[in-house]
Scaffold this active site. Structure first.
Site, PDB file in Angstrom:
ATOM      1  N   ILE A  60      14.253 -53.245 -21.668  1.00  0.00           N
ATOM      2  CA  ILE A  60      13.868 -52.972 -20.274  1.00  0.00           C
ATOM      3  C   ILE A  60      15.045 -53.189 -19.308  1.00  0.00           C
ATOM      4  O   ILE A  60      15.088 -52.589 -18.232  1.00  0.00           O
ATOM      5  CB  ILE A  60      12.639 -53.839 -19.890  1.00  0.00           C
ATOM      6  CG1 ILE A  60      11.864 -53.238 -18.736  1.00  0.00           C
ATOM      7  CG2 ILE A  60      13.022 -55.281 -19.612  1.00  0.00           C
ATOM      8  CD1 ILE A  60      10.492 -53.857 -18.525  1.00  0.00           C
ATOM      9  N   ASN A  82      19.625 -63.485 -31.051  1.00  0.00           N
ATOM     10  CA  ASN A  82      19.803 -64.760 -30.361  1.00  0.00           C
ATOM     11  C   ASN A  82      18.765 -65.761 -30.853  1.00  0.00           C
ATOM     12  O   ASN A  82      17.617 -65.384 -31.116  1.00  0.00           O
ATOM     13  CB  ASN A  82      19.639 -64.561 -28.850  1.00  0.00           C
ATOM     14  CG  ASN A  82      20.703 -63.637 -28.278  1.00  0.00           C
ATOM     15  OD1 ASN A  82      21.848 -63.664 -28.711  1.00  0.00           O
ATOM     16  ND2 ASN A  82      20.324 -62.800 -27.323  1.00  0.00           N
ATOM     17  N   HIS A 106      13.957 -60.555 -32.692  1.00  0.00           N
ATOM     18  CA  HIS A 106      14.288 -59.148 -32.457  1.00  0.00           C
ATOM     19  C   HIS A 106      15.776 -58.969 -32.643  1.00  0.00           C
ATOM     20  O   HIS A 106      16.569 -59.892 -32.426  1.00  0.00           O
ATOM     21  CB  HIS A 106      13.856 -58.727 -31.053  1.00  0.00           C
ATOM     22  CG  HIS A 106      14.304 -59.675 -29.989  1.00  0.00           C
ATOM     23  ND1 HIS A 106      13.610 -60.822 -29.689  1.00  0.00           N
ATOM     24  CD2 HIS A 106      15.384 -59.669 -29.177  1.00  0.00           C
ATOM     25  CE1 HIS A 106      14.243 -61.479 -28.731  1.00  0.00           C
ATOM     26  NE2 HIS A 106      15.336 -60.798 -28.409  1.00  0.00           N
ATOM     27  N   HIS A 146      18.967 -56.815 -31.321  1.00  0.00           N
ATOM     28  CA  HIS A 146      19.502 -55.919 -30.291  1.00  0.00           C
ATOM     29  C   HIS A 146      20.471 -54.937 -30.949  1.00  0.00           C
ATOM     30  O   HIS A 146      21.350 -55.351 -31.716  1.00  0.00           O
ATOM     31  CB  HIS A 146      20.301 -56.693 -29.241  1.00  0.00           C
ATOM     32  CG  HIS A 146      19.532 -57.681 -28.432  1.00  0.00           C
ATOM     33  ND1 HIS A 146      19.123 -57.417 -27.146  1.00  0.00           N
ATOM     34  CD2 HIS A 146      19.094 -58.934 -28.703  1.00  0.00           C
ATOM     35  CE1 HIS A 146      18.489 -58.478 -26.657  1.00  0.00           C
ATOM     36  NE2 HIS A 146      18.462 -59.419 -27.589  1.00  0.00           N
TER      37      HIS A 146
HETATM   38  P1  5GP Z   1      16.695 -62.186 -25.921  1.00  0.00           P
HETATM   39  O1  5GP Z   1      17.321 -62.701 -24.646  1.00  0.00           O
HETATM   40  O2  5GP Z   1      15.449 -62.985 -26.259  1.00  0.00           O
HETATM   41  O3  5GP Z   1      17.644 -62.084 -27.068  1.00  0.00           O
HETATM   42  O4  5GP Z   1      16.275 -60.696 -25.624  1.00  0.00           O
HETATM   43  C1  5GP Z   1      15.075 -60.345 -25.047  1.00  0.00           C
HETATM   44  C2  5GP Z   1      15.246 -58.952 -24.501  1.00  0.00           C
HETATM   45  O5  5GP Z   1      13.965 -58.408 -24.269  1.00  0.00           O
HETATM   46  C3  5GP Z   1      16.021 -58.891 -23.198  1.00  0.00           C
HETATM   47  O6  5GP Z   1      17.177 -58.078 -23.371  1.00  0.00           O
HETATM   48  C4  5GP Z   1      15.020 -58.298 -22.216  1.00  0.00           C
HETATM   49  O7  5GP Z   1      15.632 -57.407 -21.297  1.00  0.00           O
HETATM   50  C5  5GP Z   1      14.008 -57.600 -23.120  1.00  0.00           C
HETATM   51  N1  5GP Z   1      12.649 -57.549 -22.610  1.00  0.00           N
HETATM   52  C6  5GP Z   1      11.956 -58.587 -22.062  1.00  0.00           C
HETATM   53  N2  5GP Z   1      10.719 -58.175 -21.713  1.00  0.00           N
HETATM   54  C7  5GP Z   1      10.637 -56.857 -22.053  1.00  0.00           C
HETATM   55  C8  5GP Z   1       9.607 -55.876 -21.928  1.00  0.00           C
HETATM   56  O8  5GP Z   1       8.509 -56.137 -21.435  1.00  0.00           O
HETATM   57  N3  5GP Z   1       9.881 -54.629 -22.377  1.00  0.00           N
HETATM   58  C9  5GP Z   1      11.086 -54.314 -22.937  1.00  0.00           C
HETATM   59  N4  5GP Z   1      11.239 -53.055 -23.353  1.00  0.00           N
HETATM   60  N5  5GP Z   1      12.081 -55.213 -23.060  1.00  0.00           N
HETATM   61  C10 5GP Z   1      11.869 -56.465 -22.630  1.00  0.00           C
END
Ligand code: 5GP
Ligand code: ZN
Length: 145
Positions: free
Chosen positions: A63, A119, A132, A134
């Site tokens: 997002i 992460n 997840h 990236h």
């Molecule tokens: P993290 O910081 O946990 O490695 O990555 C989480 C990712 O999920 C972030 O890059 C954030 O922008 C994305 N994200 C969080 N909420 C949502 C959502 O509701 N929809 C989508 N498509 N991405 C999300």
């Protein structure tokens, strides 16, 4: 493959932090967590353009993209952090990486190159506690930090 005997298996499927959250009623003990944003996306409760889906994985655009291509490849099972992975989930992680590779090819960024990132917990920069991968590409990547 022979089971490894040199390192002890985790005593539980989940880390101490997650077991504490479950015991405190903060988190369900199911494969899907009710209040988890990525479980909600996997259950189609939040409208999201799904780029790929099979029985085990989904992929969709981040997002807040940090690159021209910024996709997330996500197991459907609610696994909160990398610390909660167990040896029987090794093939799931393999599938996650291979799916990212296929999506990179689909996007036409495979030859130029891309970055895969996972992460773990706060100092690792994790903000969504459902593991997840990236996939970032479409620009020159710099150092970490
Ligand atoms: P993290 O910081 O946990 O490695 O990555 C989480 C990712 O999920 C972030 O890059 C954030 O922008 C994305 N994200 C969080 N909420 C949502 C959502 O509701 N929809 C989508 N498509 N991405 C999300
Ligand atoms: Zn989840």
């Amino acid at each position: 493959m022979e089971p490894r005997t040199d390192t002890p298996l985790p005593s539980s499927r989940f880390s101490a932090t997650v077991r504490f959250r479950v015991q405190s009623g903060l988190l369900g003990d199911d494969d899907m967590a009710d209040d988890c944003i990525f479980c909600k996306i996997a259950r189609k409760e939040i409208p999201t353009d799904i780029l790929f889906e099979d029985d085990d994985l989904i992929a969709f655009n981040d997002i807040h993209p940090q690159a021209p291509s910024h996709l997330l490849v996500v197991p459907k099972a609610h696994i909160p952090t990398l610390n909660d992975l167990t040896e029987d989930q090794a093939s799931l992680i393999g599938a996650l990486v291979l799916r990212a590779q296929a999506l990179a090819v689909e996007r036409g960024i495979d030859e130029a190159g891309y970055r895969l990132v996972m992460n773990c917990n706060h100092e690792g920069g994790q903000t969504v506690f459902h593991i997840h991968l990236h996939l970032l590409g479409g620009r020159q990547m710099r150092g970490f930090g």
